[in-house]
Design an enzyme around this catalytic site. Structure first.
Site, short mmCIF file in Angstrom:
data_model
loop_
_atom_site.label_atom_id
_atom_site.label_comp_id
_atom_site.label_asym_id
_atom_site.label_seq_id
_atom_site.Cartn_x
_atom_site.Cartn_y
_atom_site.Cartn_z
CB CYS A 1 -0.97 -0.04 1.18
SG CYS A 1 -2.42 1.03 0.94
CD GLN B 1 0.24 4.70 -2.30
OE1 GLN B 1 0.40 5.68 -1.56
NE2 GLN B 1 -0.91 4.04 -2.35
CG HIS C 1 -4.23 -3.99 2.59
ND1 HIS C 1 -3.50 -3.66 3.70
CD2 HIS C 1 -4.50 -2.82 1.97
CE1 HIS C 1 -3.33 -2.35 3.77
NE2 HIS C 1 -3.93 -1.82 2.72
CD GLU D 1 -3.42 -6.79 5.36
OE1 GLU D 1 -4.20 -5.83 5.46
OE2 GLU D 1 -2.57 -6.87 4.44
#
Length: 372
Positions: A269, A273, A350, A352
């Protein structure tokens, strides 16, 4: 329930009912399409400075519990839901959502048309808003909103990042014992740079056999390089986090040092970036971002359903220095890259998946495999 008044920067003025904390708050409004996991979403530090509009109409019906918190507190400004359920039913529930929001100072807004709001955000883009249980005058709300800083003007990383280093002590959730597994000491140690890390990202890193030390966002690249060269650590992970990554000028310089030292790195995430920016490829803001647990992503011909939460994206011309590993099938934006001739890779979604599908958890194993 008392009344709450909402004013959006496009001039929309609405009245609704309030639960959770009272007062006045300013933030950016986004929508999330996840069907479950509202507690994990609300406690995700990446939502700092934002109001979350849930497209799922029924919120609160499974209560809340201590195990499902993704951080120690809730950093979002507020939540907007169609129907709030004060009465909950779930064998793991310990309290109601109203109490959680009051404890952490988060506004709850209900009995509002979330379909209308979602369509507005989809058509016009994410925008700033103000909500108040104290101010009912439209002009006064507009005045306060206009004089407040925008989300891109605030460094929320300074707020959500840990102030002290620590070793993470828990692994993945164990359904058999209804608790998190305890961390096991490992000969593979990594440092997590905390830009607003979610607890279950740390749990998944532990689950693939890594010892995990979390450090503040104010880290010094030289310190980590010295530890890597001394074989104290075998890699670095850059976490998720809130806000505009282009504002993180100091953090960018430190990440560049790690890149130049050829330290194995993995990022998710905002960390994804940051790696792009540190390589000289600036991110751009999406119209309304991607927030939800149902985004299809293509990975070498295989489609994975993923969890998403971001407003910014890496540019297409990053192909000049990286191989594209993942593509979002909703809008064809880049979801994952592997930097050429380096042991550095990252994903926008994500893996997870807390909450969300678990199809991308293999990515943590890929990181463990390259850790020295």
């Amino acid at each position: 329930m008392q009344k709450v008044w909402i004013y959006l920067e496009n001039g929309t003025f609405l009245e609704a009912k309030s639960f959770g904390a009272t007062g006045t708050a300013v933030g950016e409004i986004v929508f999330n399409t996840s069907l479950t996991g509202y507690q994990e979403i609300i406690s995700d530090p990446s939502y700092a400075g934002q109001f979350i509009t849930f497209t799922m109409p029924e919120i609160g019906n499974v209560g809340v519990n201590a195990d499902d918190m993704e951080s120690k507190t809730c950093h979002c400004k507020g939540v907007l839901v169609r129907n709030y359920h004060a009465q909950y039913s779930n064998y793991r529930a310990q309290n109601d959502l109203d109490s959680l929001l009051k404890e952490h100072g988060v506004l709850g807004i209900c009995e509002i048309d979330t379909r209308y709001l979602t369509k507005m955000i989809r058509d016009e883009g994410a925008m700033m808003m103000i909500a108040s249980t104290e101010i009912s005058n439209k002009d006064e709300l507009a005045k306060q909103l206009a004089s407040s800083p925008r989300i891109e003007d605030i460094n929320y990383i300074e707020i959500v990042s840990t102030k002290e280093s620590y070793v993470h002590k828990s692994g993945a959730w164990n359904h058999s014992i209804k608790a998190y597994n305890k961390a096991v000491m490992s000969d593979k140690k990594v440092v997590v740079i905390d830009f607003g890390v979610k607890r279950n990202i740390l749990n998944e890193l532990v689950n693939v056999g890594l010892e995990v030390e979390v450090v503040p966002s104010t880290f010094k690249g030289e310190d980590l390089i010295a530890r890597f060269e001394a074989k104290e650590i075998g890699g670095v992970f850059l976490s998720n986090g809130p806000g505009d990554p282009l504002t993180l000028v100091n953090e960018k310089k430190e990440v560049q040092k790690l890149i130049e030292a050829n330290i194995p790195m993995f990022a998710i995430c905002l960390g994804h970036q940051m790696l792009s920016i540190a390589h000289g490829y600036d991110t751009y803001k999406l119209k309304f971002g991607q927030h939800g647990g149902n985004h299809p992503v293509a990975n070498n011909g295989v489609v994975e359903i993923t969890a998403q939460n971001h407003n910014y994206n890496v540019p297409d011309n990053i192909v000049e220095i990286a191989d594209i590993t993942h593509i979002n099938l909703f809008d064809n934006t880049i979801e994952g890259v592997k930097y050429k001739n380096k042991e550095i890779f990252s994903v926008q979604h994500h893996p997870e998946a807390s909450p969300g599908p678990h199809e991308s958890k293999y990515i943590f194993k890929q990181f463990a495999d390259i850790v020295k």
